[in-house]
Design an enzyme around this catalytic site. Sequence first.
Site, PDB file in Angstrom:
ATOM      1  CE  LYS A 132      -3.661  -2.185   2.461  1.00 31.96           C
ATOM      2  NZ  LYS A 132      -4.433  -2.400   3.911  1.00 31.96           N
ATOM      3  N   GLY A 161      -7.525  -3.801   2.038  1.00 30.07           N
ATOM      4  CA  GLY A 161      -8.507  -3.812   2.940  1.00 30.07           C
ATOM      5  C   GLY A 161      -8.241  -4.060   4.435  1.00 30.07           C
ATOM      6  CB  ALA A 165       0.038  -9.780   9.032  1.00 34.02           C
ATOM      7  CE  LYS A 216      -4.390   1.219   5.197  1.00 32.17           C
ATOM      8  NZ  LYS A 216      -3.855   0.478   6.096  1.00 32.17           N
ATOM      9  NE  ARG A 280       4.391  -3.167  10.890  1.00 31.24           N
ATOM     10  CZ  ARG A 280       5.094  -3.716  10.074  1.00 31.24           C
ATOM     11  NH1 ARG A 280       5.713  -3.294   8.809  1.00 31.24           N
ATOM     12  NH2 ARG A 280       5.159  -5.046   9.943  1.00 31.24           N
ATOM     13  CD  GLU A 306       4.539   1.124   2.964  1.00 25.56           C
ATOM     14  OE1 GLU A 306       4.984   2.174   2.603  1.00 25.56           O
ATOM     15  OE2 GLU A 306       5.071  -0.020   2.569  1.00 25.56           O
TER      16      GLU A 306
END
Length: 362
Positions: A132, A161, A165, A216, A280, A306
């Site tokens: 992402k 989505g 994990a 997001k 994170r 990210e």
Amino acid sequence: MRDKLKKQEQKRRINIQETAVSEQANLLPTLVLGAGAWGTALAMAMARNGHETWLWGRDKLHCAEMQTSRENAKYLPGIAFPDALSVVDDVHKAIQNCGHVLISVPSKAFVESLQMIKPVLAATTPVSWATKGLAPDTGELLYDVARSVLGESHPLAVISGPSFAAEVAANLPTAFTVASEDGDFAKQLAGLFHSPTLRVYTTYDVLGVQIGGTVKNVLAISAGISDGLGYGANARAALITRGMAEIRRLAAALGAETETLFGLSGIGDLILTCTDDQSRNRQLGLAIGRGLSVDDAVKFVGKTVEGMHAAREVMLRARQADIEMPIVEQVCKILFEGYDPRESVQALLCREQKAELTPPVN
């Protein structure tokens, strides 16, 4: 008449080729590039369905440990690999012999991964990714990057989505979306994952799915900062809601489908990432809000965030589209310009008063 017959024959050959590609990807193993938590969890999900899956990571010692222990103790300790999951060390041989490549690496390593597989990838092998973000420096969408690097012959898909994990690896109920301009590949890829605990939807709107999955992460940093400052549930709800307005604004400017943003890869992923401490991005924001410097907060999280990599690129795309994204802008100022988080919150509150919904013009 001759031209018509020629076109029909060309169409027949294309259909045969597409069927062969689909059957090849179903029969041959999937190679997952990236042995972090998410890549491993996705590999486990496919392998649980009986699909032969190969997992590869850059850290040779880590891969050797996984081969011996049959688990990813570094990222997903205590969760055993399914029988159909193997760890491979010869990545080039694996690329040549797989039926599908799934990339799960940080966005900054995405182009490098594509360049690695391109020379040895069969001409029509499908490629998907669970990365992402946007391309560093340019803000280019990863779908466009992949098409540019790999060419036109490979079916491509994005996996996105609300899915952590650890929960996918633990076989807890989850739903996510597969987006592809190739509807047959989207269905096929969804079928590799779909199970009693994993519901997979498909869409053609690769643009909307990528925008939702990217922005997001930046907004989750803002929600974490707010909570770290102790501003409470009201402020968090406001940030999520107005953040969604910013996602919609960018998506509309770039031509995505509005409906996508109210699905799993839009509002679903936004809520998850902004509200749960497994995120994170939220963890980084919490650390900053509680007083750590940005550098110390990054060290505290200890893993790829990210949203931090995406923030500048999102603002770049917003400026190119001539739209306002004030929350994303303040996150950038905190991360890269040394702004005090409290001053950034005040700047948001002091913006000019405006209507949330204006009446239609008769």
